[in-house]
Design an enzyme around this catalytic site. Structure first.
Site, mmCIF file in Angstrom:
data_model
loop_
_atom_site.group_PDB
_atom_site.id
_atom_site.type_symbol
_atom_site.label_atom_id
_atom_site.label_comp_id
_atom_site.label_asym_id
_atom_site.label_seq_id
_atom_site.Cartn_x
_atom_site.Cartn_y
_atom_site.Cartn_z
ATOM 1 N N LYS A 196 58.413 45.418 27.381
ATOM 2 C CA LYS A 196 57.956 45.596 28.757
ATOM 3 C C LYS A 196 59.093 46.208 29.558
ATOM 4 O O LYS A 196 60.159 45.622 29.704
ATOM 5 C CB LYS A 196 57.547 44.265 29.363
ATOM 6 C CG LYS A 196 57.125 44.392 30.818
ATOM 7 C CD LYS A 196 56.492 43.136 31.333
ATOM 8 C CE LYS A 196 56.135 43.291 32.807
ATOM 9 N NZ LYS A 196 55.533 42.075 33.337
ATOM 10 N N ARG A 206 51.390 44.538 41.913
ATOM 11 C CA ARG A 206 52.128 43.613 42.797
ATOM 12 C C ARG A 206 51.449 43.523 44.155
ATOM 13 O O ARG A 206 51.482 42.479 44.791
ATOM 14 C CB ARG A 206 53.595 44.049 42.899
ATOM 15 C CG ARG A 206 54.316 43.903 41.561
ATOM 16 C CD ARG A 206 55.742 44.447 41.599
ATOM 17 N NE ARG A 206 56.348 44.417 40.263
ATOM 18 C CZ ARG A 206 57.533 44.943 39.981
ATOM 19 N NH1 ARG A 206 58.243 45.535 40.931
ATOM 20 N NH2 ARG A 206 58.012 44.871 38.746
ATOM 21 N N GLU A 234 63.381 43.950 20.103
ATOM 22 C CA GLU A 234 62.624 42.929 20.843
ATOM 23 C C GLU A 234 61.389 42.485 20.049
ATOM 24 O O GLU A 234 61.105 41.297 19.931
ATOM 25 C CB GLU A 234 62.155 43.496 22.197
ATOM 26 C CG GLU A 234 63.220 43.605 23.255
ATOM 27 C CD GLU A 234 63.367 42.321 24.079
ATOM 28 O OE1 GLU A 234 62.681 41.320 23.785
ATOM 29 O OE2 GLU A 234 64.193 42.327 25.003
ATOM 30 N N LYS A 249 54.266 48.071 27.304
ATOM 31 C CA LYS A 249 53.842 48.239 28.690
ATOM 32 C C LYS A 249 54.937 48.913 29.498
ATOM 33 O O LYS A 249 56.099 48.519 29.335
ATOM 34 C CB LYS A 249 53.571 46.843 29.232
ATOM 35 C CG LYS A 249 53.165 46.726 30.657
ATOM 36 C CD LYS A 249 52.954 45.279 30.955
ATOM 37 C CE LYS A 249 52.585 45.104 32.393
ATOM 38 N NZ LYS A 249 52.593 43.710 32.748
ATOM 39 N N SER A 275 48.566 49.217 36.306
ATOM 40 C CA SER A 275 47.954 49.505 37.609
ATOM 41 C C SER A 275 48.328 50.878 38.161
ATOM 42 O O SER A 275 47.478 51.579 38.712
ATOM 43 C CB SER A 275 48.341 48.411 38.598
ATOM 44 O OG SER A 275 49.756 48.317 38.707
HETATM 45 C C1 PBG Z 1 54.361 40.137 35.807
HETATM 46 C C2 PBG Z 1 53.370 41.159 35.408
HETATM 47 C C3 PBG Z 1 53.329 42.459 35.946
HETATM 48 C C4 PBG Z 1 52.256 43.092 35.362
HETATM 49 C C5 PBG Z 1 51.639 42.193 34.486
HETATM 50 N N1 PBG Z 1 52.349 41.007 34.522
HETATM 51 C C6 PBG Z 1 54.158 43.095 36.979
HETATM 52 C C7 PBG Z 1 55.610 42.957 36.965
HETATM 53 O O1 PBG Z 1 56.238 42.756 35.937
HETATM 54 O O2 PBG Z 1 56.158 43.033 38.065
HETATM 55 C C8 PBG Z 1 51.865 44.503 35.683
HETATM 56 C C9 PBG Z 1 50.498 44.942 35.333
HETATM 57 C C10 PBG Z 1 50.065 46.189 35.990
HETATM 58 O O3 PBG Z 1 50.835 46.894 36.688
HETATM 59 O O4 PBG Z 1 48.889 46.533 35.809
HETATM 60 N N2 PBG Z 1 54.615 39.101 34.971
#
Ligand code: PBG
Length: 323
Positions: A196, A206, A234, A249, A275
């Site tokens: 990630k 967010r 990882e 991601k 997103s």
């Molecule tokens: C946080 C989390 C995030 C997303 C999923 N889980 C955002 C972040 O790490 O700040 C993002 C998902 C998306 O942008 O669609 N644990």
């Protein structure tokens, strides 16, 4: 050699092209993210995610039955909780009567065969908007892991099939796996967000969950997007610690990472089309600059081509209607 071989021969009709197509999309490929809020009978729009909604608990049954009727078989639950329930330790995350736990039960009651996946991270519960416990401006790894493992167990206890730690703390997979084993949840799947990246693509999410970090950024735990080998390290560590599925991601800008992991590990891979990726296509399509459906399908199929077995996507519902 030309003309004995002609590359265009197999492209000459739609039926031939379908026969030789290497990768295909089906409803089986998708994970549908759900944004759950408190209250009743509310469907809230998210300005930076046009067409996507936050829904209240009571609307879950109708919503997931509809997803199931479309052939969609898995949901990934996120919750937006009120500001007054947030603290530094994410205490509300362990409340077995809280929004997440109630949502898990609602889905399972409505559609028992739906695979219920849950987000495991503190940010929606944290007064600092960070994925871990904060002390003197730092995110404290091991104390956070202790909370995350209890959180994951509490999700399994109310029916979650898959727990998905998205926090990027070190060693959390091992602690979660050990706790699940010791409490007899041998079959609970861990889908680890192993790779990630610290990314600007999470902005609209967010907004949706009101979970932006209150100070600093997430670069001490999420990965540097200049790195490739680190993703393999990882993922291998997470598999050794007991992860079953490995998540990468964001998605489209990270297809190289999906391919790297495909070539280096054998666990099933999940891609998260996040997103910001959703927002970009919606915005361009609204202006008439891109063909929405064509780009949507092209991007989704490229995840499969890169090596993902499953795709978490806000487009899932729209896409299956076209398949
Ligand atoms: C946080 C989390 C995030 C997303 C999923 N889980 C955002 C972040 O790490 O700040 C993002 C998902 C998306 O942008 O669609 N644990």
């Amino acid at each position: 050699m030309y003309p004995i071989q002609r590359n265009r021969r197999l492209r000459s009709s739609p039926s031939l092209r379908a026969l030789v197509q290497e990768h295909k999309l089906s409803a089986d490929d998708f994970i549908v993210p759900l944004f759950i809020i408190e209250g009743k009978q509310k469907r809230e729009k998210i300005p930076s995610m046009p067409g996507y909604l936050r829904i209240t608990l009571d609307l879950i049954p109708e919503h997931v039955k509809n997803l199931w009727s479309l052939g969609l078989k898995s949901v990934l639950i996120f919750v937006k909780i009120s500001e007054k329930l947030k603290d530094n330790k994410g205490s509300e995350a362990l409340n077995s009567g809280g929004l997440m736990h109630s949502a898990i039960k609602k889905v399972k009651d409505a559609v028992p065969d739906m695979v219920v996946m849950t987000d495991v991270a503190l940010d929606p519960y944290s007064s600092y908007g960070h994925d871990g416990i904060v002390e003197k401006g730092k995110i404290i790894n091991d104390k956070t892991v202790a909370v995350l493992s209890k959180m994951a167990l509490s999700h399994a206890e109310v029916g979650a099939d898959v727990v998905a730690p998205s926090d990027m703390m070190d060693g959390r997979i091992l602690k979660i796996r050990q706790l699940l084993e010791s409490e007899n949840y041998q079959d609970t799947v861990i889908m680890s967000y192993s790779a990630k990246y610290s990314s600007g693509f999470y902005g609209p999410f967010r907004d949706a969950l009101d979970s932006a970090p209150g100070f600093g950024d997430k670069k001490t735990y999420q990965m540097d997007f200049g790195n490739r080998k680190e993703a393999i390290v990882e993922a291998k560590r997470d598999i050794d610690e007991g992860a079953d599925i490995i998540m990468i991601k964001p998605g489209i800008a990270y297809l190289d990472i999906i391919r790297d992991l495909k070539e280096n590990i054998t666990a099933p891979l999940a891609a998260y089309q996040v997103s910001g990726e959703y927002a970009m296509l919606k915005a361009a399509a609204e202006r008439g600059w891109l063909d929405h459906d064509q780009i949507m399908m092209e991007q989704l199929l490229s995840f499969k081509r890169a090596g993902a077995s499953m795709i978490a996507s806000y487009f899932a519902e729209e896409a299956v209607k076209l398949i």
